[in-house]
Write an enzyme that holds these catalytic residues in place. Sequence first.
Site, short mmCIF file in Angstrom:
data_model
loop_
_atom_site.label_atom_id
_atom_site.label_comp_id
_atom_site.label_asym_id
_atom_site.label_seq_id
_atom_site.Cartn_x
_atom_site.Cartn_y
_atom_site.Cartn_z
N HIS A 37 -2.06 -2.49 -1.20
CA HIS A 37 -1.31 -2.30 -2.45
C HIS A 37 -0.72 -0.89 -2.51
CE1 HIS A 37 -4.35 -5.43 -3.73
NE2 HIS A 37 -3.24 -5.99 -4.13
N GLN A 61 -2.26 -19.52 -11.28
CA GLN A 61 -2.03 -19.72 -9.86
C GLN A 61 -3.30 -20.06 -9.10
OE1 GLN A 61 -0.52 -15.58 -9.52
NE2 GLN A 61 -1.58 -15.54 -7.56
N GLY A 147 3.76 -7.80 -0.47
CA GLY A 147 3.20 -7.62 0.86
C GLY A 147 3.39 -8.85 1.73
N SER A 186 -7.95 -8.23 -1.22
CA SER A 186 -8.95 -8.05 -2.27
C SER A 186 -10.14 -8.97 -2.07
CB SER A 186 -8.32 -8.31 -3.64
OG SER A 186 -7.24 -7.42 -3.88
#
Length: 282
Positions: A37, A61, A147, A186
């Site tokens: 990030h 999502q 990304g 993450s």
Amino acid sequence: MRIIRKVDQLRGALAQLRDKGLTIGLVPTMGALHAGHRSLVDRSVKENDATVVSVFVNPTQFNNPADLATYPRTEEADAALLEQAGVDIAFIPSVEEIYPEKDDTQWDLGPVAEVMEGPMRPGHFNGVCQIVSRLFNYVNPDRAYFGEKDFQQIAVIRRMTQIMGSPIEIVACPIVREDDGLALSSRNVRLSKEQRAIAPHIHRVLAKSLDWKAEGLTPREVIDRVVAEINSQPGLEVEYYEIVDAITMQPVDAWPKDGETPAAGCVTVYCGDVRLIDNIKY
């Protein structure tokens, strides 16, 4: 850096920036920020006069409630990283602020969303578009940064901007990896010590696949060998591996020639119950 939690306050702050003629970059995130990030943020800070980073774990999502429940949340550490990086506004709203009413929007995304992650995670890309379209409407950035680890997602967001008729520039940024090759995510914090030790095998196999292509193997043969090699590592199980056109996300039968759109190999692997994704360009 300002931390803003309300949409009206965000719009007011951005209006002041636009009145000064400043360009604005947006980095949408779900928090639990890491060096990947940070690379997006650094690029936005470099390329724009002001940068907004959203930190929001978007419930629409997630097609797996357990995945949503276990997604890491580290707001205090995230805010410290963003301030140190020179971000102007951290937008950290509540679910109620983003979705005061249920969002029933259905995005007709076409073929880019009908392969790989599409059938594996029903509704996922529609949820991504629900939140990203809202952020685009709130911020109206000049550029938005994503990304390449989420390779298919970038194609979906480009399609969404076409549908919206939006002039926002979608900037794809390279994958950031650990020293042993594991793509930063993450979700990596959920890996046990033993799982963390075997997870880099995924990228090692993808890197070897470049040699197999050079040796003359077809895309189908490379797919089969990649799946077999990753699955040969106890504790790893491939959900899918596809070699696709890097723009359309459609499977390729032959390697692209010079000057044609590159191909990308996209993989999803379960390491225990942690779902890891990665990709490589051919």
